[in-house]
Design a protein around this motif. Structure first.
Motif, PDB file in Angstrom:
ATOM      1  N   ILE A 123       0.827  -1.201   0.000  1.00  0.00           N
ATOM      2  CA  ILE A 123       0.000   0.000   0.000  1.00  0.00           C
ATOM      3  C   ILE A 123       0.865   1.257   0.000  1.00  0.00           C
ATOM      4  N   CYS A 124       0.466   2.200  -0.846  1.00  0.00           N
ATOM      5  CA  CYS A 124       1.163   3.467  -1.048  1.00  0.00           C
ATOM      6  C   CYS A 124       0.207   4.601  -0.700  1.00  0.00           C
ATOM      7  N   LEU A 125       0.644   5.536   0.111  1.00  0.00           N
ATOM      8  CA  LEU A 125      -0.190   6.676   0.496  1.00  0.00           C
ATOM      9  C   LEU A 125       0.035   7.821  -0.492  1.00  0.00           C
ATOM     10  N   GLN A 126      -1.038   8.225  -1.183  1.00  0.00           N
ATOM     11  CA  GLN A 126      -0.919   9.352  -2.114  1.00  0.00           C
ATOM     12  C   GLN A 126      -1.117  10.660  -1.366  1.00  0.00           C
ATOM     13  N   LEU A 127      -0.220  11.615  -1.596  1.00  0.00           N
ATOM     14  CA  LEU A 127      -0.229  12.896  -0.908  1.00  0.00           C
ATOM     15  C   LEU A 127      -0.600  14.011  -1.883  1.00  0.00           C
ATOM     16  N   VAL A 128      -1.461  14.927  -1.431  1.00  0.00           N
ATOM     17  CA  VAL A 128      -1.951  15.977  -2.312  1.00  0.00           C
ATOM     18  C   VAL A 128      -2.224  17.252  -1.535  1.00  0.00           C
ATOM     19  N   HIS A 129      -2.128  18.361  -2.222  1.00  0.00           N
ATOM     20  CA  HIS A 129      -2.802  19.594  -1.843  1.00  0.00           C
ATOM     21  C   HIS A 129      -3.614  19.982  -3.057  1.00  0.00           C
ATOM     22  N   CYS A 130      -4.906  20.200  -2.887  1.00  0.00           N
ATOM     23  CA  CYS A 130      -5.777  20.406  -4.043  1.00  0.00           C
ATOM     24  C   CYS A 130      -5.722  21.822  -4.594  1.00  0.00           C
ATOM     25  N   GLY A 131      -5.033  22.723  -3.905  1.00  0.00           N
ATOM     26  CA  GLY A 131      -4.797  24.055  -4.443  1.00  0.00           C
ATOM     27  C   GLY A 131      -6.068  24.790  -4.790  1.00  0.00           C
ATOM     28  N   GLY A 132      -6.103  25.378  -5.980  1.00  0.00           N
ATOM     29  CA  GLY A 132      -7.251  26.157  -6.408  1.00  0.00           C
ATOM     30  C   GLY A 132      -8.450  25.327  -6.804  1.00  0.00           C
ATOM     31  N   GLN A 133      -8.288  23.992  -6.843  1.00  0.00           N
ATOM     32  CA  GLN A 133      -9.400  23.118  -7.207  1.00  0.00           C
ATOM     33  C   GLN A 133     -10.153  22.645  -5.968  1.00  0.00           C
ATOM     34  N   THR A 134     -10.500  23.602  -5.129  1.00  0.00           N
ATOM     35  CA  THR A 134     -11.361  23.309  -3.994  1.00  0.00           C
ATOM     36  C   THR A 134     -12.173  24.562  -3.709  1.00  0.00           C
ATOM     37  N   VAL A 135     -12.958  24.513  -2.652  1.00  0.00           N
ATOM     38  CA  VAL A 135     -13.773  25.663  -2.250  1.00  0.00           C
ATOM     39  C   VAL A 135     -13.632  25.837  -0.747  1.00  0.00           C
ATOM     40  N   ALA A 136     -13.942  27.035  -0.278  1.00  0.00           N
ATOM     41  CA  ALA A 136     -13.763  27.341   1.143  1.00  0.00           C
ATOM     42  C   ALA A 136     -14.565  26.390   2.022  1.00  0.00           C
ATOM     43  N   HIS A 137     -15.747  25.986   1.560  1.00  0.00           N
ATOM     44  CA  HIS A 137     -16.584  25.085   2.358  1.00  0.00           C
ATOM     45  C   HIS A 137     -15.856  23.774   2.650  1.00  0.00           C
ATOM     46  N   ALA A 138     -15.165  23.237   1.662  1.00  0.00           N
ATOM     47  CA  ALA A 138     -14.439  21.978   1.847  1.00  0.00           C
ATOM     48  C   ALA A 138     -13.100  22.194   2.533  1.00  0.00           C
ATOM     49  N   ALA A 139     -12.410  23.279   2.154  1.00  0.00           N
ATOM     50  CA  ALA A 139     -11.049  23.500   2.635  1.00  0.00           C
ATOM     51  C   ALA A 139     -10.999  24.169   4.004  1.00  0.00           C
TER      52      ALA A 139
END
Length: 374
Positions: free
Chosen positions: A97-113
């Motif tokens: 198992i490999c853990l994928q790491l991300v920051h979604c940057g501009g592809q999110t919204v304040a409600h989620a982030a």
């Protein structure tokens, strides 16, 4: 002759075959990103189905990098018990198992982030309604360290590898793309500068986990957007990553703004429509020494075997077929080589928004129909 069910190694990690479960959002975590028992058992089922390497759904490294409900988090040390349990469940079934790491940057919204989205520049991402704030240099350095800290935790939690998500229009990809990165400082402009954030993350992660822990990356071969991150740039970045000692490159393509050429295409009905990212992967494989994975619409064992035999890629990544048939790798290996039953409708993701977990809606309807006729 190379085959799909060869046992292989990535760095020092022994993998039972060349089939990879590509990272897929499952919607099965708590609001803070903590894994649930449902997610653990989902991964156990995938591992039992015979896939060689299981890459988790994208795990955010900072709260404002979250995009979707039920998304996995890698930002909190107090997830240790649940994360240990998740990795152990996969290992108990013979998988890795490999853990994928991300920051979604501009592809999110304040409600989620939980905050205003961030990006290389204050440029609104297509398909997303909010204008992000531009990251100052000091905060870029902070994010680099947060990626490294998340990778260090992954190793401590018992994961076998980490993968950086640098594709699909998320933050690292936004730095790579001239459409979303026209910064005037050392992080913008020519490709050497646009790739700096990614290379700094790779260096920091390698320092955090050591030379023997596999570090993978998911990279767009092409954003499929005019003026975006294209194949020639991807080939150059792949060379840079190879020089940095990356252990494998998974090649994808597209962003949510790419129209019919998004990362998750519908109506993959013929063999000719399969492996739609293979031209990108093959170009990249020709310039790197590390293994290359290809994802995108692969549904047939003979297509996968041909790719491996011809050395066009080293691993076959699958996502939606394993939602409908988590036992697909085992079925193929045991001699039932029929095409995957996935019809590429993308209906599997809708339950994740409302029912706390993805599943194949077509299969569910068929099961309920059979139940009514008994």
């Amino acid at each position: 002759m190379r085959k799909v069910f060869d046992e292989t190694k990535i760095n020092h990690l022994l993998i039972r075959n060349r089939l990879v479960r590509s990272a897929t959002w499952e919607g099965m975590c708590r609001d803070d990103g903590r894994p649930t028992r449902k997610l653990v058992e989902y991964y156990r089922t995938l591992a039992r189905g015979g896939v060689g390497l299981l890459i988790t759904g994208y795990a955010f490294i900072r709260r404002d990098g979250r995009q979707m409900p039920g998304q996995l988090g890698a930002h909190a040390a107090d997830f240790a018990d649940e994360m240990h349990g998740l990795a152990a469940a996969v290992h108990e079934e013979g998988g890795k198992i490999c853990l994928q790491l991300v920051h979604c940057g501009g592809q999110t919204v304040a409600h989620a982030a939980g905050a205003q989205p961030v990006a290389p520049m204050a440029v609104q991402a297509d398909q997303f309604p909010e204008l992000p704030r531009a990251l100052p240099v000091e905060e870029i350095a902070e994010l680099v360290e947060l990626f490294a800290a998340a990778a260090r935790r992954a190793k401590e939690w018992g994961f076998d590898a980490v993968q950086l998500h640098a594709a699909h229009g998320f933050l690292i990809n936004q730095f790579l793309s001239p459409l979303t990165n026209q910064r005037p400082d050392r992080y913008g402009g020519p490709l050497e500068n646009r790739s700096r954030f990614l290379l700094e993350i790779c260096q920091a992660v390698r320092s955090a986990v050591g030379p023997d822990f596999p570090l993978l990356i998911k990279l767009n071969g092409d954003d499929n957007l005019p003026g975006g991150f294209g194949l020639d740039d991807a080939v150059q970045v792949a060379r840079m990553l190879d020089d940095e000692g990356i252990d494998a490159i998974e090649v994808s393509g597209g962003t949510p703004a790419s129209g019919e050429f998004t990362p998750v295409r519908q109506e993959i009905e013929t063999r000719e429509q399969e492996a739609y990212n293979l031209p990108f992967a093959y170009r990249i494989k020709n310039v790197v020494s590390c293994p290359v994975m290809v994802v995108g619409g692969i549904r047939s064992l003979d297509v996968a075997e041909g790719i491996i035999r011809r050395e066009e890629a080293d691993y076959i990544s699958l996502s939606r077929p394993l939602i409908r048939e988590p036992n697909l790798p085992r079925r193929w290996q045991e001699g039932n080589e029929a095409r995957a039953r996935c019809i590429s409708c993308n209906g599997c993701f809708k339950p994740g928004l409302s029912e706390h977990g993805i599943y194949c809606v077509v299969d569910r309807i068929e099961q309920e129909s059979r139940g009514r006729t008994l």
